[in-house]
Design a protein around this motif. Structure first.
Motif, PDB file in Angstrom:
ATOM      1  N   VAL A  19       0.829  -1.189   0.000  1.00 10.96           N
ATOM      2  CA  VAL A  19       0.000   0.000   0.000  1.00 10.96           C
ATOM      3  C   VAL A  19       0.870   1.249   0.000  1.00 10.96           C
ATOM      4  N   LYS A  20       1.989   1.222   0.709  1.00 11.61           N
ATOM      5  CA  LYS A  20       2.839   2.413   0.777  1.00 11.61           C
ATOM      6  C   LYS A  20       3.441   2.766  -0.575  1.00 11.61           C
ATOM      7  N   THR A  21       3.667   1.752  -1.430  1.00  6.78           N
ATOM      8  CA  THR A  21       4.223   2.058  -2.740  1.00  6.78           C
ATOM      9  C   THR A  21       3.194   2.720  -3.643  1.00  6.78           C
ATOM     10  N   VAL A  22       1.923   2.442  -3.399  1.00  4.45           N
ATOM     11  CA  VAL A  22       0.866   3.063  -4.196  1.00  4.45           C
ATOM     12  C   VAL A  22       0.627   4.489  -3.729  1.00  4.45           C
ATOM     13  N   ASP A  23       0.406   4.649  -2.436  1.00  4.50           N
ATOM     14  CA  ASP A  23       0.139   5.978  -1.874  1.00  4.50           C
ATOM     15  C   ASP A  23       0.586   5.973  -0.419  1.00  4.50           C
ATOM     16  N   ALA A  24       1.474   6.855  -0.060  1.00  4.41           N
ATOM     17  CA  ALA A  24       2.022   6.897   1.302  1.00  4.41           C
ATOM     18  C   ALA A  24       0.956   7.259   2.334  1.00  4.41           C
ATOM     19  N   GLY A  25      -0.106   7.929   1.925  1.00  2.84           N
ATOM     20  CA  GLY A  25      -1.155   8.332   2.858  1.00  2.84           C
ATOM     21  C   GLY A  25      -2.323   7.375   2.901  1.00  2.84           C
ATOM     22  N   ALA A  26      -2.215   6.224   2.225  1.00  2.00           N
ATOM     23  CA  ALA A  26      -3.321   5.269   2.181  1.00  2.00           C
ATOM     24  C   ALA A  26      -3.509   4.601   3.537  1.00  2.00           C
ATOM     25  N   LEU A  27      -4.746   4.420   3.915  1.00  2.00           N
ATOM     26  CA  LEU A  27      -5.096   3.749   5.164  1.00  2.00           C
ATOM     27  C   LEU A  27      -5.794   2.441   4.848  1.00  2.00           C
ATOM     28  N   VAL A  28      -5.536   1.451   5.674  1.00  2.74           N
ATOM     29  CA  VAL A  28      -6.159   0.147   5.492  1.00  2.74           C
ATOM     30  C   VAL A  28      -7.135  -0.061   6.624  1.00  2.74           C
ATOM     31  N   GLY A  29      -8.325  -0.512   6.308  1.00  4.94           N
ATOM     32  CA  GLY A  29      -9.336  -0.749   7.333  1.00  4.94           C
ATOM     33  C   GLY A  29     -10.093  -2.019   7.039  1.00  4.94           C
ATOM     34  N   GLY A  30     -11.129  -2.226   7.787  1.00  2.00           N
ATOM     35  CA  GLY A  30     -11.957  -3.398   7.581  1.00  2.00           C
ATOM     36  C   GLY A  30     -11.772  -4.420   8.677  1.00  2.00           C
ATOM     37  N   VAL A  31     -12.386  -5.563   8.462  1.00  2.00           N
ATOM     38  CA  VAL A  31     -12.393  -6.625   9.471  1.00  2.00           C
ATOM     39  C   VAL A  31     -10.994  -7.172   9.713  1.00  2.00           C
ATOM     40  N   THR A  32     -10.229  -7.364   8.662  1.00  2.00           N
ATOM     41  CA  THR A  32      -8.886  -7.928   8.810  1.00  2.00           C
ATOM     42  C   THR A  32      -7.970  -6.989   9.583  1.00  2.00           C
ATOM     43  N   ALA A  33      -8.019  -5.716   9.283  1.00  2.00           N
ATOM     44  CA  ALA A  33      -7.181  -4.750   9.996  1.00  2.00           C
ATOM     45  C   ALA A  33      -7.591  -4.649  11.464  1.00  2.00           C
ATOM     46  N   THR A  34      -8.895  -4.693  11.716  1.00  2.00           N
ATOM     47  CA  THR A  34      -9.379  -4.648  13.093  1.00  2.00           C
ATOM     48  C   THR A  34      -8.944  -5.890  13.863  1.00  2.00           C
TER      49      THR A  34
END
Length: 102
Positions: free
Chosen positions: A1-16
């Motif tokens: 994700v960081k290579t696509v966009d440094a400010g991208a956030l990951v969420g959802g059930v897996t991240a939780t």
């Protein structure tokens, strides 16, 4: 994700679930030793002894290990329910300490 966009956030059930597991593991490493040391100190003051409180705390630790081991074998092998909620070990410790010290 960081290579696509440094400010991208990951969420959802897996991240939780990942955050919950990391927090639960950290809590086990921090809370269990603190609770055991505090209980050992209180028992030493109340019993005015060193050997008896150490034996009591060791029996609580042993019963906690046995309870977690037996429950892991039963749920994983016999019942076929692999994995458990991340908070089960901490709740199990709290209840076993409360019952074991009494």
């Amino acid at each position: 994700v960081k290579t696509v966009d440094a400010g991208a956030l990951v969420g959802g059930v897996t991240a939780t679930a990942l955050d919950t597991n990391i927090t639960a593991q950290r809590d086990l490493v921090i809370i269990i030793p603190i609770v055991l040391v505090v209980i050992l100190f209180i028992l030493m003051l109340l019993l005015r002894s060193v050997v008896a409180p150490v034996l009591l705390v060791l029996s609580v630790v042993l019963s906690y290990g046995a309870a977690m081991g037996v429950s892991a074998v039963v749920f994983n092998s016999l019942l076929g329910f692999p994995g458990a909620d991340a908070t089960v070990p901490l709740f199990g410790f709290v209840f076993l300490v409360a019952l074991g010290v009494d």
